[in-house]
Design a protein around this motif. Structure first.
Motif, short mmCIF file in Angstrom:
data_model
loop_
_atom_site.label_atom_id
_atom_site.label_comp_id
_atom_site.label_asym_id
_atom_site.label_seq_id
_atom_site.Cartn_x
_atom_site.Cartn_y
_atom_site.Cartn_z
N ILE A 126 0.83 -1.21 0.00
CA ILE A 126 0.00 0.00 0.00
C ILE A 126 0.86 1.25 0.00
N ARG A 127 2.07 1.15 0.51
CA ARG A 127 2.96 2.31 0.54
C ARG A 127 3.20 2.86 -0.87
N GLY A 128 3.13 2.00 -1.89
CA GLY A 128 3.37 2.42 -3.26
C GLY A 128 2.13 2.84 -4.02
N PRO A 130 -0.81 5.15 -5.46
CA PRO A 130 -0.91 6.60 -5.66
C PRO A 130 -1.91 7.22 -4.68
N LEU A 131 -1.56 8.37 -4.14
CA LEU A 131 -2.37 9.14 -3.20
C LEU A 131 -2.54 8.42 -1.87
N LEU A 132 -3.11 7.21 -1.90
CA LEU A 132 -3.38 6.50 -0.66
C LEU A 132 -2.10 6.10 0.07
N GLY A 133 -1.06 5.72 -0.68
CA GLY A 133 0.19 5.29 -0.07
C GLY A 133 0.87 6.38 0.75
N PRO A 134 1.15 7.53 0.12
CA PRO A 134 1.78 8.61 0.90
C PRO A 134 0.91 9.09 2.07
N LEU A 135 -0.40 9.10 1.85
CA LEU A 135 -1.29 9.53 2.93
C LEU A 135 -1.23 8.55 4.10
N ALA A 136 -1.21 7.26 3.78
CA ALA A 136 -1.13 6.25 4.85
C ALA A 136 0.17 6.39 5.63
N ALA A 137 1.26 6.63 4.92
CA ALA A 137 2.55 6.76 5.59
C ALA A 137 2.57 7.98 6.51
N ARG A 138 2.03 9.09 6.03
CA ARG A 138 2.00 10.30 6.85
C ARG A 138 1.07 10.15 8.05
N GLY A 139 0.07 9.28 7.92
CA GLY A 139 -0.88 9.08 9.01
C GLY A 139 -0.41 8.11 10.08
#
Length: 299
Positions: A126-128, A130-139
């Motif tokens: 999921i880290r890769g 688009p959109l959802l990956g970076p958001l998940a990492a920041r969360g």
């Protein structure tokens, strides 16, 4: 491939269908853009969240997550008592809670966050996204490499540390997605060891997706409605289903409703070990018709 990696018999071809009303392409495209825009707004605003107080931050995340699901054209139905939005579900100095749910779709993530914002445990792929990956990492998402069994003890320790620190951790212990038809998969016991080690309470929740009533014409020429009682396959994100294809199915399925049912909490020091705790949580989710709490419905 790890032989212990959970697999489901569900496939996009056999499980991810929609039998109810459908939206036209222009309306579906508009919803797709709206949903992606809502996710993008969350990704852009995520760096500002640490500047807010805990109660205000949780309230904002709930509203945003609820908005994501609604932006994709899915109605939300919350059953149970998740607590007052923005209010902590623990007293200072006590462990956090481990929220466990069955897993059907990528929609599960914002749906659970709309009720229980917390640190998600998610597969490393999921880290890769688009959109959802970076958001998940920041969360603050806790990523796990599902095909590396040796990484599991470290993951359990990380979850335990987060719980001891007072965080709410959200886990889908089936380890993979199921289409929502039938009992689903077995709850893996590993994450429950983290709850036992941290003396954290386990909160099971049940996720279902259903279609709206469909109209048909009777022989007398009158319109009648027929309820689709089976879970809606349009929301299922299973097997090797491409994310883009799943997004399009969701926005074209008119009248799709996501329901999250909050079940009675389970003290981690109740069952004798992690396997018994996992079985108890799995049974509660599978048999959620018993001891249902009062309803709170949102449209």
């Amino acid at each position: 491939m790890n032989p212990w990696l959970p697999t489901a018999p569900c496939t996009p071809r056999t499980c991810a269908g929609h039998e109810g009303r459908v939206r036209g392409r222009p309306a579906a495209a508009a919803l797709l853009l709206a949903g992606c825009a809502c996710i993008l707004a969350g990704a852009l605003g995520a760096p500002l969240l640490p500047l807010l107080g805990a109660a205000r931050r949780e309230r904002l995340i709930r509203r945003w997550a609820y908005g994501v699901v609604r932006a994709f054209g899915v109605r939300v139905r919350i059953v149970g008592t998740p607590g007052t939005p923005g209010a902590p579900d623990r007293t200072p100095g006590t462990p956090g809670t481990l929220v466990v749910a069955n897993h059907i779709s990528w929609l599960d993530i914002p749906l659970v966050a709309a009720v229980f914002p917390g640190r998600m445990l998610a597969k490393s792929e999921i880290r890769g996204w688009p959109l959802l990956g970076p958001l998940a990492a920041r969360g603050g998402t806790l990523f796990v490499e599902r095909d590396r069994l040796r990484a599991l003890p470290a993951t359990v320790r990380t979850i335990g540390a987060a719980l001891r620190g007072g965080s709410r951790v959200v886990v889908f212990p089936e380890g993979t997605t199921w289409c929502g038809r039938g009992p689903g998969g077995r709850f893996g016991p590993a994450v429950f060891q983290a709850a036992i080690d941290a003396h954290a309470t386990v909160v099971p929740v049940r996720i279902t997706y259903r279609t709206a009533p469909a109209e048909h014409t009777t022989p007398a020429g009158h319109n009648a409605t027929v309820e689709h009682t089976a879970p809606a396959g349009a929301a299922a994100f299973v097997g090797d289903d491409p994310l883009v294809a799943s997004l399009w199915r969701v926005v074209t399925a008119a009248g799709l409703t996501a329901e999250i049912r909050v079940l009675p909490p389970i003290p981690a020091d109740g069952p004798p070990d992690r396997r018994a705790l996992a079985r108890r949580a799995q049974t509660a989710v599978a048999n959620d018709s018993a001891n249902r709490p009062p309803e709170s419905v949102h449209h």
